[in-house]
Motif scaffolding. Structure first.
Motif, short mmCIF file in Angstrom:
data_model
loop_
_atom_site.label_atom_id
_atom_site.label_comp_id
_atom_site.label_asym_id
_atom_site.label_seq_id
_atom_site.Cartn_x
_atom_site.Cartn_y
_atom_site.Cartn_z
N ASN A 19 -13.30 -26.01 2.46
CA ASN A 19 -13.59 -24.98 1.54
C ASN A 19 -13.80 -25.23 0.19
O ASN A 19 -14.66 -24.48 -0.47
N GLN A 20 -12.68 -26.19 -0.33
CA GLN A 20 -13.20 -26.50 -1.56
C GLN A 20 -14.45 -27.38 -2.05
O GLN A 20 -14.92 -26.89 -3.03
N ALA A 21 -14.71 -28.06 -0.98
CA ALA A 21 -15.96 -28.67 -1.27
C ALA A 21 -17.35 -27.65 -1.10
O ALA A 21 -18.27 -27.91 -1.99
N ALA A 22 -17.06 -26.81 -0.37
CA ALA A 22 -18.10 -25.62 -0.43
C ALA A 22 -18.27 -24.89 -1.61
O ALA A 22 -19.46 -24.83 -2.08
N ARG A 23 -17.25 -24.84 -1.95
CA ARG A 23 -17.22 -24.03 -3.27
C ARG A 23 -17.74 -24.65 -4.62
O ARG A 23 -18.50 -24.40 -5.36
N MET A 24 -17.29 -26.15 -4.48
CA MET A 24 -17.67 -26.95 -5.52
C MET A 24 -19.26 -27.10 -5.41
O MET A 24 -19.84 -27.26 -6.56
N LYS A 25 -19.79 -27.31 -4.10
CA LYS A 25 -21.30 -27.58 -3.96
C LYS A 25 -21.99 -26.35 -4.68
O LYS A 25 -23.04 -26.40 -5.36
N GLU A 26 -21.41 -24.92 -4.40
CA GLU A 26 -22.09 -23.92 -4.89
C GLU A 26 -22.11 -23.87 -6.34
O GLU A 26 -23.26 -23.65 -6.95
N GLN A 80 -34.83 -37.92 -13.16
CA GLN A 80 -33.63 -38.51 -13.88
C GLN A 80 -32.78 -37.06 -13.91
O GLN A 80 -31.48 -37.31 -13.64
N ALA A 81 -33.37 -36.00 -13.88
CA ALA A 81 -32.42 -34.73 -13.89
C ALA A 81 -31.89 -34.55 -12.43
O ALA A 81 -30.58 -34.42 -12.47
N LEU A 82 -32.71 -34.65 -11.51
CA LEU A 82 -32.43 -34.58 -10.06
C LEU A 82 -31.33 -35.69 -9.73
O LEU A 82 -30.27 -35.40 -9.02
N ARG A 83 -31.28 -36.94 -10.32
CA ARG A 83 -30.42 -37.89 -9.92
C ARG A 83 -29.06 -37.56 -10.52
O ARG A 83 -27.81 -37.84 -9.91
N GLU A 84 -28.90 -36.87 -11.78
CA GLU A 84 -27.75 -36.73 -12.26
C GLU A 84 -27.09 -35.54 -11.50
O GLU A 84 -25.81 -35.36 -11.46
N ALA A 85 -27.83 -34.66 -10.97
CA ALA A 85 -27.27 -33.84 -9.99
C ALA A 85 -26.53 -34.39 -8.87
O ALA A 85 -25.44 -33.89 -8.58
N LYS A 86 -27.33 -35.17 -8.20
CA LYS A 86 -26.74 -35.68 -6.99
C LYS A 86 -25.30 -36.65 -7.64
O LYS A 86 -24.58 -36.53 -6.75
N GLU A 87 -25.44 -37.25 -8.62
CA GLU A 87 -24.34 -38.05 -8.95
C GLU A 87 -23.11 -37.18 -9.17
O GLU A 87 -21.77 -37.52 -9.09
N LYS A 88 -23.46 -36.11 -9.77
CA LYS A 88 -22.54 -35.19 -10.17
C LYS A 88 -21.69 -34.58 -8.76
O LYS A 88 -20.59 -34.48 -8.94
N MET A 89 -22.56 -34.28 -7.87
CA MET A 89 -22.11 -33.90 -6.58
C MET A 89 -21.28 -34.85 -5.99
O MET A 89 -20.18 -34.52 -5.28
N ALA A 90 -21.62 -36.21 -5.88
CA ALA A 90 -20.91 -37.37 -5.33
C ALA A 90 -19.71 -37.32 -6.03
O ALA A 90 -18.65 -37.53 -5.21
N LYS A 91 -19.58 -37.34 -7.42
CA LYS A 91 -18.47 -37.61 -7.96
C LYS A 91 -17.36 -36.42 -7.77
O LYS A 91 -16.16 -36.83 -7.49
N GLU A 92 -17.70 -35.33 -7.85
CA GLU A 92 -16.91 -34.27 -7.22
C GLU A 92 -16.31 -34.22 -5.93
O GLU A 92 -15.12 -34.18 -5.71
N LEU A 93 -17.33 -34.49 -5.22
CA LEU A 93 -16.88 -34.64 -3.59
C LEU A 93 -15.50 -35.93 -3.54
O LEU A 93 -14.79 -35.67 -2.94
N ARG A 95 -13.68 -36.91 -5.77
CA ARG A 95 -12.47 -36.26 -6.49
C ARG A 95 -11.61 -35.33 -5.51
O ARG A 95 -10.63 -35.21 -5.42
N ILE A 96 -12.36 -34.60 -4.80
CA ILE A 96 -11.81 -33.60 -3.97
C ILE A 96 -11.13 -34.29 -2.77
O ILE A 96 -10.14 -33.99 -2.38
N THR A 97 -11.79 -35.16 -2.16
CA THR A 97 -11.32 -36.01 -0.76
C THR A 97 -10.56 -37.15 -1.25
O THR A 97 -10.12 -37.79 -0.40
N GLY A 98 -10.19 -37.46 -2.74
CA GLY A 98 -9.61 -38.54 -3.12
C GLY A 98 -10.18 -39.97 -2.70
O GLY A 98 -9.34 -40.89 -2.55
N GLY A 99 -11.51 -39.88 -2.55
CA GLY A 99 -12.25 -41.12 -2.10
C GLY A 99 -12.00 -41.58 -0.65
O GLY A 99 -12.34 -42.95 -0.50
N LEU A 100 -11.58 -40.70 0.11
CA LEU A 100 -11.28 -41.11 1.57
C LEU A 100 -12.76 -41.38 2.56
O LEU A 100 -12.72 -41.61 3.51
N GLY A 101 -13.93 -40.83 2.03
CA GLY A 101 -14.96 -40.83 2.60
C GLY A 101 -15.16 -40.16 3.93
O GLY A 101 -15.71 -40.18 4.78
N ILE A 102 -14.45 -38.88 3.60
CA ILE A 102 -14.29 -37.84 4.53
C ILE A 102 -15.85 -36.86 4.72
O ILE A 102 -16.31 -36.76 3.90
#
Length: 108
Positions: A19-26, A80-93, A95-102
Motif C-alpha cells: 500500500n505504501q509503495a502504491a501511494r508513493m508511485k502515484e 534525462q528527465a525520464l531517467r530522473e523520474a525512474k531513479e526517483k521511483m527506484a530510490k523511494e522503493l 527506502r520503503i522496502t529497506g533495500g530488501l529487493g521485495i
C-alpha cells in the motif's frame, strides 16, 4: 519455520508495504522532472508517469539550421528527465522496502 501468528504478521506487513509503495508511485507519477541538453538550450519537463509536459528550445538553436542537432538535443533532454523520474521511483522503493529487493506485485 514460522508459527501461525508470525505468518499473519508477515502478511500484514507485506500488505502495508504494498500500500505504501502504491501511494508513493502515484505521488511520483504526478511529480515533474526536468532534463536539459546543449548547455540548457533545450529543456524538457516530464511527469513521473512518463508523460512529457513541455519542451523549450532556445531560439538560437533554430538559427544554427542544424535540424539533426536540435532533434538529438531534444531526445537527450527528454531521456534525462525520464531517467530522473525512474531513479526517483527506484530510490523511494528502496527506502520503503529497506533495500530488501521485495517484489511489489508488478507495481513498478
Amino acid at each position: 519455520m514460522f508459527k501461525g501468528g508470525n505468518i499473519n504478521q508477515l502478511m500484514k506487513m507485506a500488505k502495508q508495504l504494498q500500500n505504501q509503495a502504491a501511494r508513493m508511485k502515484e505521488e511520483i507519477e504526478q511529480m515533474e522532472f526536468t532534463g536539459t541538453a546543449g548547455g540548457e538550450a533545450v529543456k524538457v519537463v516530464a511527469k513521473g508517469s512518463g508523460e512529457l509536459v513541455s519542451i523549450e528550445i532556445s531560439p538560437e538553436l533554430f538559427e544554427s539550421g542544424d535540424r539533426e542537432m536540435v532533434q538529438d538535443l531534444v531526445l537527450a533532454a527528454a531521456n534525462q528527465a525520464l531517467r530522473e523520474a525512474k531513479e526517483k521511483m527506484a530510490k523511494e522503493l528502496e527506502r520503503i522496502t529497506g533495500g530488501l529487493g521485495i517484489d511489489m506485485g508488478g507495481l513498478f
